[in-house]
Design a protein around this motif. Structure first.
Motif, mmCIF file in Angstrom:
data_model
loop_
_atom_site.group_PDB
_atom_site.id
_atom_site.type_symbol
_atom_site.label_atom_id
_atom_site.label_comp_id
_atom_site.label_asym_id
_atom_site.label_seq_id
_atom_site.Cartn_x
_atom_site.Cartn_y
_atom_site.Cartn_z
ATOM 1 N N VAL A 94 -4.644 1.992 1.652
ATOM 2 C CA VAL A 94 -3.628 1.155 1.939
ATOM 3 C C VAL A 94 -2.982 0.298 0.335
ATOM 4 O O VAL A 94 -4.072 0.031 -0.307
ATOM 5 C CB VAL A 94 -4.256 -0.169 2.565
ATOM 6 C CG1 VAL A 94 -3.649 -1.269 3.079
ATOM 7 C CG2 VAL A 94 -4.874 0.392 3.992
ATOM 8 N N ILE A 95 -1.703 0.528 0.488
ATOM 9 C CA ILE A 95 -1.279 0.101 -0.699
ATOM 10 C C ILE A 95 -0.289 -0.792 -0.217
ATOM 11 O O ILE A 95 0.889 -0.700 0.584
ATOM 12 C CB ILE A 95 -0.200 1.011 -1.441
ATOM 13 C CG1 ILE A 95 -1.091 2.566 -2.015
ATOM 14 C CG2 ILE A 95 0.332 0.618 -2.514
ATOM 15 C CD1 ILE A 95 -0.465 3.583 -2.599
ATOM 16 N N ASP A 96 -0.585 -2.332 -0.364
ATOM 17 C CA ASP A 96 0.162 -3.376 0.038
ATOM 18 C C ASP A 96 0.828 -3.958 -1.324
ATOM 19 O O ASP A 96 0.799 -3.515 -2.474
ATOM 20 C CB ASP A 96 -0.893 -4.422 0.685
ATOM 21 C CG ASP A 96 -1.860 -4.911 -0.431
ATOM 22 O OD1 ASP A 96 -1.878 -4.624 -1.520
ATOM 23 O OD2 ASP A 96 -2.971 -5.452 0.265
ATOM 24 N N THR A 97 1.622 -5.123 -1.070
ATOM 25 C CA THR A 97 2.414 -5.792 -2.142
ATOM 26 C C THR A 97 1.308 -6.145 -3.288
ATOM 27 O O THR A 97 1.770 -5.966 -4.471
ATOM 28 C CB THR A 97 2.944 -6.907 -1.646
ATOM 29 O OG1 THR A 97 3.645 -6.462 -0.524
ATOM 30 C CG2 THR A 97 3.960 -7.577 -2.620
ATOM 31 N N ASP A 98 0.089 -6.638 -3.045
ATOM 32 C CA ASP A 98 -0.616 -7.059 -3.997
ATOM 33 C C ASP A 98 -1.043 -5.970 -4.818
ATOM 34 O O ASP A 98 -1.190 -6.127 -6.240
ATOM 35 C CB ASP A 98 -1.740 -7.672 -3.406
ATOM 36 C CG ASP A 98 -1.803 -9.203 -2.811
ATOM 37 O OD1 ASP A 98 -0.454 -9.822 -3.298
ATOM 38 O OD2 ASP A 98 -2.364 -9.514 -1.925
ATOM 39 N N GLU A 99 -1.229 -4.990 -4.441
ATOM 40 C CA GLU A 99 -1.533 -3.588 -4.906
ATOM 41 C C GLU A 99 -0.498 -3.050 -5.815
ATOM 42 O O GLU A 99 -0.768 -2.595 -6.989
ATOM 43 C CB GLU A 99 -2.279 -2.386 -4.273
ATOM 44 C CG GLU A 99 -2.356 -1.376 -4.601
ATOM 45 C CD GLU A 99 -3.593 -1.245 -5.664
ATOM 46 O OE1 GLU A 99 -3.773 -0.147 -6.497
ATOM 47 O OE2 GLU A 99 -4.372 -2.185 -5.686
ATOM 48 N N LEU A 100 0.741 -3.135 -5.468
ATOM 49 C CA LEU A 100 1.933 -2.613 -6.394
ATOM 50 C C LEU A 100 2.074 -3.689 -7.449
ATOM 51 O O LEU A 100 2.455 -3.029 -8.376
ATOM 52 C CB LEU A 100 2.942 -2.719 -5.270
ATOM 53 C CG LEU A 100 3.175 -1.823 -4.299
ATOM 54 C CD1 LEU A 100 4.234 -1.941 -3.373
ATOM 55 C CD2 LEU A 100 3.200 -0.229 -4.969
ATOM 56 N N VAL A 101 2.024 -4.957 -7.272
ATOM 57 C CA VAL A 101 1.942 -5.798 -8.378
ATOM 58 C C VAL A 101 1.101 -5.802 -9.307
ATOM 59 O O VAL A 101 1.193 -5.570 -10.454
ATOM 60 C CB VAL A 101 1.996 -7.322 -7.923
ATOM 61 C CG1 VAL A 101 1.963 -8.341 -8.957
ATOM 62 C CG2 VAL A 101 3.308 -7.423 -6.818
ATOM 63 N N ARG A 102 -0.359 -5.337 -9.076
ATOM 64 C CA ARG A 102 -1.366 -4.978 -9.966
ATOM 65 C C ARG A 102 -1.108 -3.762 -10.914
ATOM 66 O O ARG A 102 -1.083 -3.735 -12.072
ATOM 67 C CB ARG A 102 -2.762 -4.733 -9.302
ATOM 68 C CG ARG A 102 -3.791 -4.576 -10.089
ATOM 69 C CD ARG A 102 -5.088 -4.296 -9.322
ATOM 70 N NE ARG A 102 -5.091 -2.837 -8.800
ATOM 71 C CZ ARG A 102 -5.017 -1.745 -9.366
ATOM 72 N NH1 ARG A 102 -5.474 -1.751 -10.676
ATOM 73 N NH2 ARG A 102 -4.986 -0.717 -8.704
ATOM 74 N N ARG A 103 -0.536 -2.681 -9.985
ATOM 75 C CA ARG A 103 -0.199 -1.663 -10.771
ATOM 76 C C ARG A 103 1.067 -1.682 -11.800
ATOM 77 O O ARG A 103 1.202 -1.081 -12.707
ATOM 78 C CB ARG A 103 0.159 -0.273 -9.810
ATOM 79 C CG ARG A 103 -0.902 0.308 -8.731
ATOM 80 C CD ARG A 103 -0.476 1.113 -7.807
ATOM 81 N NE ARG A 103 -1.867 1.616 -7.021
ATOM 82 C CZ ARG A 103 -1.642 2.673 -6.230
ATOM 83 N NH1 ARG A 103 -0.818 3.479 -6.198
ATOM 84 N NH2 ARG A 103 -3.082 2.988 -5.535
#
Length: 186
Positions: free
Chosen positions: A17-26
């Motif tokens: 699961v790649i959500d918005t929070d994960e994208l911001v972290r990356r």
């Protein structure tokens, strides 16, 4: 940290699961690397490429391209459609504007198709494909949707007719099983 979700708990199937929070972290990691600093809008080389949206076949990744090395366009099947040609024409105007009317000479256009492409699953939907290619459904056979080797040759010819004569156009097929590309049209 990777986040997984059970899609089928009874089968034990996990899905990343790649959500918005994960994208911001990356993205924070990417921004901290400074890799984007100073990259010009125009690519540093002369390479243009059209490839498929299939997540297994990211053209930059499978061809070893770095940010700024090439202009990469992706669509279903990596196909040269009227819409893709209109986008390339618009990009040529951007280059012309940024180059003060003096676009760089020559260049290389690569059409990249691949094996096991999802576009083949659309064969039972001729009306959808006809709309995508902007042709009558009766003409779909000319697009060789089921054969990436034939389709890349067809699309290279379309691209050669659309590009300025100084632009070399070639066609590659990426094999999703081996990870290798084959030059189909030099």
């Amino acid at each position: 940290m990777r986040h997984y979700r059970h899609d089928h708990p009874e089968r034990g199937t996990l899905r990343l699961v790649i959500d918005t929070d994960e994208l911001v972290r990356r993205n924070a990691g990417f921004a901290a690397s400074g890799a984007q600093v100073g990259l010009p809008l125009l690519s540093t080389g002369n390479l243009r490429l059209i490839g498929c949206v299939d997540p297994r076949v990211d053209p930059s990744h499978v061809l070893g391209l770095a940010a700024g090395d090439a202009v990469v366009m992706r669509n279903v099947g990596g196909r040269v459609t009227p819409a893709a040609l209109r986008s390339w024409a618009m990009l040529a105007k951007v280059v012309e504007a940024r180059s003060h009317g003096r676009p760089p000479p020559g260049g290389q256009m690569v059409v990249l198709h691949h094996t096991d492409c999802g576009i083949t699953d659309l064969a039972p939907y001729p009306d959808l494909l006809a709309e995508f290619f902007e042709i009558p459904a009766a003409s779909l056979e000319q697009k060789a949707v089921l054969d990436p080797y034939a389709s890349v040759a067809i699309d290279v010819e379309l691209m050669r007719r659309a590009m300025p004569p100084a632009v070399r156009v070639s066609g590659l097929v990426y094999d999703v099983d081996t990870g290798l590309v084959q030059v189909v049209v030099p």
